[in-house]
Design a protein around this motif. Structure first.
Motif, PDB file in Angstrom:
ATOM      1  N   ASN A 255       0.849  -1.126   0.102  1.00 44.60           N
ATOM      2  CA  ASN A 255      -0.135  -0.184  -0.116  1.00 44.60           C
ATOM      3  C   ASN A 255       0.810   1.400   0.022  1.00 44.60           C
ATOM      4  O   ASN A 255       0.312   2.467   0.428  1.00 44.60           O
ATOM      5  CB  ASN A 255      -0.877  -0.019   1.195  1.00 44.60           C
ATOM      6  CG  ASN A 255      -1.878  -1.094   1.303  1.00 44.60           C
ATOM      7  OD1 ASN A 255      -2.312  -1.644   0.028  1.00 44.60           O
ATOM      8  ND2 ASN A 255      -2.015  -1.886   2.356  1.00 44.60           N
ATOM      9  N   ASN A 257       2.105   4.557  -1.275  1.00 46.71           N
ATOM     10  CA  ASN A 257       1.716   5.429  -2.419  1.00 46.71           C
ATOM     11  C   ASN A 257       3.029   5.762  -3.572  1.00 46.71           C
ATOM     12  O   ASN A 257       3.536   6.773  -3.214  1.00 46.71           O
ATOM     13  CB  ASN A 257       1.318   6.605  -1.934  1.00 46.71           C
ATOM     14  CG  ASN A 257       0.522   7.479  -2.952  1.00 46.71           C
ATOM     15  OD1 ASN A 257       1.067   7.484  -4.084  1.00 46.71           O
ATOM     16  ND2 ASN A 257      -0.631   8.276  -2.695  1.00 46.71           N
ATOM     17  N   GLU A 259       2.890   6.566  -6.679  1.00 47.95           N
ATOM     18  CA  GLU A 259       3.039   7.730  -7.366  1.00 47.95           C
ATOM     19  C   GLU A 259       3.215   8.874  -6.776  1.00 47.95           C
ATOM     20  O   GLU A 259       3.869  10.003  -7.258  1.00 47.95           O
ATOM     21  CB  GLU A 259       1.655   7.902  -8.069  1.00 47.95           C
ATOM     22  CG  GLU A 259       0.566   7.958  -7.027  1.00 47.95           C
ATOM     23  CD  GLU A 259      -0.182   6.562  -6.694  1.00 47.95           C
ATOM     24  OE1 GLU A 259      -1.275   6.553  -6.311  1.00 47.95           O
ATOM     25  OE2 GLU A 259       0.504   5.538  -6.760  1.00 47.95           O
ATOM     26  N   LYS A 292      -1.975  -4.140 -10.755  1.00 46.12           N
ATOM     27  CA  LYS A 292      -2.599  -2.821 -10.547  1.00 46.12           C
ATOM     28  C   LYS A 292      -2.365  -1.849 -11.509  1.00 46.12           C
ATOM     29  O   LYS A 292      -1.588  -0.902 -11.390  1.00 46.12           O
ATOM     30  CB  LYS A 292      -1.540  -2.351  -9.067  1.00 46.12           C
ATOM     31  CG  LYS A 292      -1.923  -3.378  -7.880  1.00 46.12           C
ATOM     32  CD  LYS A 292      -1.149  -2.656  -6.809  1.00 46.12           C
ATOM     33  CE  LYS A 292       0.331  -3.128  -6.827  1.00 46.12           C
ATOM     34  NZ  LYS A 292       1.071  -3.704  -5.504  1.00 46.12           N
ATOM     35  N   GLN A 295      -2.537   1.577 -10.578  1.00 48.36           N
ATOM     36  CA  GLN A 295      -1.535   2.546 -10.026  1.00 48.36           C
ATOM     37  C   GLN A 295      -0.593   2.691 -11.118  1.00 48.36           C
ATOM     38  O   GLN A 295       0.143   3.807 -11.113  1.00 48.36           O
ATOM     39  CB  GLN A 295      -0.884   1.518  -9.098  1.00 48.36           C
ATOM     40  CG  GLN A 295       0.286   1.848  -8.381  1.00 48.36           C
ATOM     41  CD  GLN A 295       1.222   1.055  -7.616  1.00 48.36           C
ATOM     42  OE1 GLN A 295       0.926   1.143  -6.502  1.00 48.36           O
ATOM     43  NE2 GLN A 295       1.742   0.349  -8.128  1.00 48.36           N
TER      44      GLN A 295
END
Ligand code: LRH
Ligand code: MN
Length: 424
Positions: A255, A257, A259, A292, A295
């Motif tokens: 999980n 982040n 980006e 994903k 993502q």
């Protein structure tokens, strides 16, 4: 060459009408399809020399046969991928798995396939049979200066191979760390690693870059000495302007982040490149965009926005590389799917109107901002990516052509079922 232009043309001929229908419909709806296609044609992804065979895990390895067992055969396989999609125009070598015995001959062979050499990768995470000192307790962090010097010398040797091949960057991934509390002095490990990287940095040719690749865990399971983006940024900042961080998508804790990490590293002018893959749990090295895909799109949205904000050239200013390992898929089919996923995510990110998105953000129009992103992500741009291939002389459907021409069977015919590729 296993594949020739006539086979590609025949494949495209059969699909042209259907492609034109899809392309005309989608491109007709877009503000500037031509601009996106030009960028797709220029965008090249480097293929890892260590991911052309079946990797496997500690629980087992299941070879599909026809694997390349020499560097020449690996160059041929990457050349084949590039013939199929004209988006795989670079090779990333791993030393000592792929030492070029005759660098000029390897360079000529690569040129025949229109391939360049991207970042070189060093390896101080395994002990080679003729190695004097073991890396069991690390390499650049090691408490023994002689082990650190051995690791430094290896990286300088890798730079030399790269210079002979025309590469201009080095990726350093250190498996260094610890498996139990108390095993390691974190501050000494950091300072030893920095001092060792500084020695490698000092040996970098003027126009070279060094990428410091971070990873949260494995093969060490309590601490990793380059464990996250912050630590990598610390090293890269202390080393100097030629040092950057490298983001391997599988090297984050669950999980994370990614980006946001990408946006901040770009903001700091310290993002050097990527190892694209996908994962659900750990460093699974699965096909890009297979777990994903949203993502991956969000990461490319930050890349396009952040690179444009700095006037960077999308195709050349960052290292675009795949880092994968294949357990159940044909390695070449897996890599074709990974390149396709990268091109699609890039195309969708190019569709995002950053001005309109910025207006929504400045007005805290949260739902509006999401609509802008998701309408780009939900736009089927496969025909644009295919059109870019068509204009580059590649196949409209690379994976289908790979299967139609029974290329794996041909490779097995040439190399047998037991040939083994060095690497993961
Ligand atoms: C480490 C890593 C690194 C490579 C290796 C093959 O997990 O991502 O980039 O050296 O895989
Ligand atoms: Mn990697």
């Amino acid at each position: 060459m296993i594949l020739n232009k006539a086979q590609i043309d025949a494949h495209n001929e059969k699909r042209l009408a259907q492609h034109k229908r899809a392309f005309d419909f989608v491109s007709g709806e877009l503000p500037d399809a031509e601009a996106i296609i030009r960028k797709l044609v220029d965008f090249q992804v480097a293929i890892p020399s260590w991911a052309l065979g079946s990797g496997g895990t500690r629980f087992g390895r299941f070879s599909g046969g026809g694997e390349p067992s020499t560097l020449e055969e690996k160059i041929e396989d990457i050349g084949l991928l590039h013939q199929l999609n004209r988006s795989s125009g670079a090779v990333s070598l791993h030393i000592p798995w792929d030492i070029p015995k005759d660098a000029q001959a390897i360079k000529n062979l690569a040129t025949d396939f229109d391939l360049k050499f991207d970042a070189m990768n060093s390896n101080t995470f395994q002990d080679q049979k003729d190695q004097k000192l073991s890396y069991k307790f690390g390499s650049m962090q090691h408490v023994d200066k002689a082990v650190r010097q051995q690791a430094i010398d290896h990286n300088i040797e890798v730079i030399k191979y790269g210079e002979e091949l025309g590469s201009n960057s080095l990726t350093v991934w250190l498996s260094d760390g610890s498996c139990f509390p108390g095993q390691l002095n974190f501050r000494n490990a950091f300072n030893n690693t920095l001092e060792s990287l500084q020695a490698v940095y000092a040996a970098l040719p003027e126009d070279w870059k060094v990428f410091v690749e971070y990873k949260a865990f494995e093969p060490n399971f309590y601490s990793t000495t380059v464990g996250d983006w912050g630590q990598s940024l610390l090293y890269a900042s202390k080393l100097g302007d030629k040092a950057y961080t490298l983001v391997d998508l599988g090297h984050h804790l669950p999980n994370a982040n990614i980006e946001q990490i990408v946006a901040l590293l770009l903001n700091e002018k310290k993002l050097g490149g990527f190892h694209f893959n996908d994962s659900k749990y750990g460093d699974d090295d699965l096909t890009v965009g297979s777990i994903k895909p949203y993502q991956l799109f969000l990461i490319f949205k930050e890349l396009v926005e952040g690179m444009d904000a700095r006037g960077m050239n999308h195709a050349t200013d960052l290292g675009w590389m795949i880092d994968a390992s294949h357990n159940v898929k044909d390695p070449l089919e897996d890599l074709l799917q990974s390149v396709e996923a990268i091109m699609l995510a890039y195309a969708q990110a190019l569709l995002v109107d950053s001005k309109v998105l910025s207006d929504a953000q400045l007005n805290n129009d949260v739902a509006g901002a999401q609509e802008i992103l998701q309408s780009a992500y939900r736009t089927d741009l496969r025909s644009l990516v295919a059109e870019a291939r068509l204009r580059s002389g590649a196949a409209l459907q690379p994976l289908q052509l790979f299967r139609e021409e029974k290329i794996r069977q041909q490779l097995i015919g040439k190399r047998g079922t037991n040939s083994i590729a060095t690497g993961l």
